[in-house]
Design an enzyme around this catalytic site. Sequence first.
Site, PDB file in Angstrom:
ATOM      1  N   ASP A 199      36.689  51.413  47.932  1.00 14.09           N
ATOM      2  CA  ASP A 199      37.660  50.346  48.187  1.00 14.09           C
ATOM      3  C   ASP A 199      39.025  50.801  47.650  1.00 14.09           C
ATOM      4  O   ASP A 199      39.136  51.826  46.966  1.00 14.09           O
ATOM      5  CB  ASP A 199      37.190  49.078  47.473  1.00 14.09           C
ATOM      6  CG  ASP A 199      37.906  47.825  47.962  1.00 14.09           C
ATOM      7  OD1 ASP A 199      38.661  47.896  48.955  1.00 14.09           O
ATOM      8  OD2 ASP A 199      37.710  46.772  47.329  1.00 14.09           O
ATOM      9  N   GLU A 254      43.693  53.025  50.298  1.00 14.06           N
ATOM     10  CA  GLU A 254      44.810  53.263  51.227  1.00 14.06           C
ATOM     11  C   GLU A 254      45.744  54.407  50.777  1.00 14.06           C
ATOM     12  O   GLU A 254      46.303  55.052  51.686  1.00 14.06           O
ATOM     13  CB  GLU A 254      45.612  51.965  51.415  1.00 14.06           C
ATOM     14  CG  GLU A 254      44.864  50.865  52.139  1.00 14.06           C
ATOM     15  CD  GLU A 254      43.771  50.230  51.292  1.00 14.06           C
ATOM     16  OE1 GLU A 254      42.740  49.831  51.862  1.00 14.06           O
ATOM     17  OE2 GLU A 254      43.938  50.144  50.063  1.00 14.06           O
ATOM     18  N   ASP A 281      39.852  42.595  53.611  1.00 13.75           N
ATOM     19  CA  ASP A 281      39.903  41.260  53.004  1.00 13.75           C
ATOM     20  C   ASP A 281      40.351  40.224  54.033  1.00 13.75           C
ATOM     21  O   ASP A 281      41.491  39.771  54.050  1.00 13.75           O
ATOM     22  CB  ASP A 281      40.851  41.281  51.806  1.00 13.75           C
ATOM     23  CG  ASP A 281      40.345  42.198  50.707  1.00 13.75           C
ATOM     24  OD1 ASP A 281      39.163  42.579  50.748  1.00 13.75           O
ATOM     25  OD2 ASP A 281      41.128  42.542  49.813  1.00 13.75           O
TER      26      ASP A 281
END
Length: 847
Positions: free
Chosen positions: A443, A446, A521
């Site tokens: 997670d 990015e 999300d």
Amino acid sequence: MRKYVSLLALLGLLTPALALDWSGLRPAGAVTLVSRRDRGVELTCAGGDSLQLTVLAPDLIRVRTVFAGQPPALDHSWAVAQTDWPAAPFQIAEDAATLTLTTTELKVVVTRDPLLIEFRDAATGRVLSADARPMARDPRSGRVAAAKRPGYEEHFYGLGEKAARLDRRRGRFELWTSDTPGYVEGTDPIYQSIPFYLGLEHGTAYGLFYDNAWRSTFEFGHLTQEAVEYSAAGGELNYYFFAGPSLKKVVSRYTELTGRIPLPPLWSLGHQQSRYSYYPDKLVEHIAEQYRAHDLPLDVLYLDIHYMDGYRVFTWDKTRFPDPAGLTRRLAEKGIRVVTIIDPGVKHEPDGRAAEGRAGPLGPPNTSPAAAPAAAAPARYSVYDEGAAKDYFLRQADGSVYVGEVWPGKAVFVDYTKEAARRWWGEQHRALTDVGIAGIWTDMNEPADFLDPTGKRHENIRFDDLGQHTPYNGMRNTFALNMARATYEGLQSLQPDRRPFVITRAGYAGIQRYAVKWTGDNNATFDALALNVPMFASLGLSGETFVGADIPGFIGRGDGELLARSYQIAAFSPFFRNHSAIDTYDKEPWRFGRHYEDIVRKFIKLRYALLPFLYTTIEEAHRTGVPLFRPLVLNFQDDENTTTIDDEFMVGDALLAAPVTRAAQRERDLYLPAGLWFNYWTGAAVPGGQTITEKVPLDHLPLYVRGGSIIPSTEPMSHTGEKPWNPLRFGVYPDAEGRAAGSLYEDDGLSPAYLSGQSRRTQLRSFREDDTTVVVLEAPVGAYRPAARNFELQLHALPACSTVHLDGTELSPTPAGSTGPGWHRLDERTVVLRLVDDGRPHEIRLR
């Protein structure tokens, strides 16, 4: 309208011709010299530019342009998996104005001045794609751009994960991996950056993959009729052109280039439950017990960041989880595996830390009085210490290590472009696999940074990138790809007898080689639910088969109706996980009352009953790249009605679902393409080529089987490893001519032995001969041997049937519910036939 256009012009959003700003861009020069190479041609251009056309396959051409003054770069791609292509024959023809390169499938016509490239179908001469203007580069900023002429009726698909409708026509999209919680339709960019799209016009498709990881923009006729425009902030103009004519062929070839999904462990297709976060360990076990008590199938539970010691990756909080190995062992006894989250941020602790009495990555601290160090001595965090000592963390142009901020506070980030750093990162997972953790959820990759989500603060970072020291802006989009690679390869090394299971939020082209994708999300709203279908379908068209979304949405409470409708889609998405945020109401299926729980249970059990079909279809994706979750247009690209449908989907070639994505909706229209279809729930035959209206009470999902299909299924179970698939059912749904075909794929579901032939494929087909229906069950192929079981064939749309012969011997009718060989009539048009799977071919005749 005139006022609206004027306002756009005042805001600088509209230019007279092209929406992209071409000022400062210098076009590639005219062709001055043509040099033939083994795999294509090299063009020397005026002004010092050069261009290479490389024939990788008859339907696949690479175009690489290097402009004068452009810094030299290695011919290397983090995205491309296939680099050794068999030689493909081609011919070159020249005249004063053009150069033509021809393969058996493509004709590439290059206009010399100005330099323009046109791709045509070699057989028909039809133009598939053509430059609207020469490729160009800004020598000051390094920005590169290209423009293609769109067809008047052309549709565009792909670009991976976008919070948008399926057809990208008239859209503008940016590729820059970004942490975007609570995104809605139109939020852009979001988590992933996949610079690949497909064009489709009048039933003919092609694909374009711009392999450039710099921040980029795609405009599909957004503010102009004249061009589909691409621009990247730096790097090379390096693209691959894929000829169709079918969408499936383009997707298959794209995934041959960038890699296909490895076959996942069977348990990963099961139902999964998560929360940010479940702790302590007793709560985790309570959730497992509740699932079993409520008769809700479950295969996986997740641990979010609160299992760690102060959010330090590869550690355990020994207060909340004093015995991780015992926890995973007890859950395994219930058939439940554990997956843990891992973020890329490594806590920055150059001076150590005060002893906290919690576990480090190698286990609990030594707290005996004799062995205890002086009270003031700092405890060390070995993950940080080793990474720093070996120079594995990202550095800035001035040589300093970049320090950002995420969950543990100040944090550093691994440079995954270094091979040694990837191996080291993979080895760190031993702290998890040694205590029984089954998979890794990556997670925040990015990468997210609380100090600056935009990436502006990071522009001075340099990635090693095979010694090229590439700026951050040219590598951010690949960060998650290389982190996933390090994780996947680490799990392969640590557990060579198991298939790795890695989940990712972000990614670049090729991410499917290493990780499952979930859509980040999302919101617990019906608007977000409606995005699931186009997002999953677009990801599939972009090479990512194993996809899904948090059920019923990560952010916000939602309600029982949303939960029920979410499960009706999620039951058919490969990744099947319920998840919610730390500050939201619990969303386990029993939280909203028995009425909604019963509906959820119905669809979870349907999922488990269809596991043989889903596993067979995911194996097809592994083998061909064609996804499991499909937009209708992928299966029916000649039907213009399907080009924009993104509120229905198909599972493989066989199932069509029309979910409900609006609150309080109790009726909906749905389109059935041409052919014969069967209502999955009733078995009723319905002609296609029409839009029908169907009642949709809350417990109902419109679900249809395409005539001509054979769908394998079994009994539902509490988890994928509870029992063998017995009986194995084959639903035979003939087309209008009475034909049907299908297959079943099997292996051990856990190990990589399938790669060496330890698998089994069983083919079935049926057809009509006069007044007889014939079913042929072919001998299975492959070395894998499943447990003893029975086959049960359910034949639909049969004419009147009074006798059944198995291999020439008449079978006697037997009562429904019998277990031995025999047959019975389910209704006047459906017959159920039972036989033992003895590994031999069989022929059944019904008349």
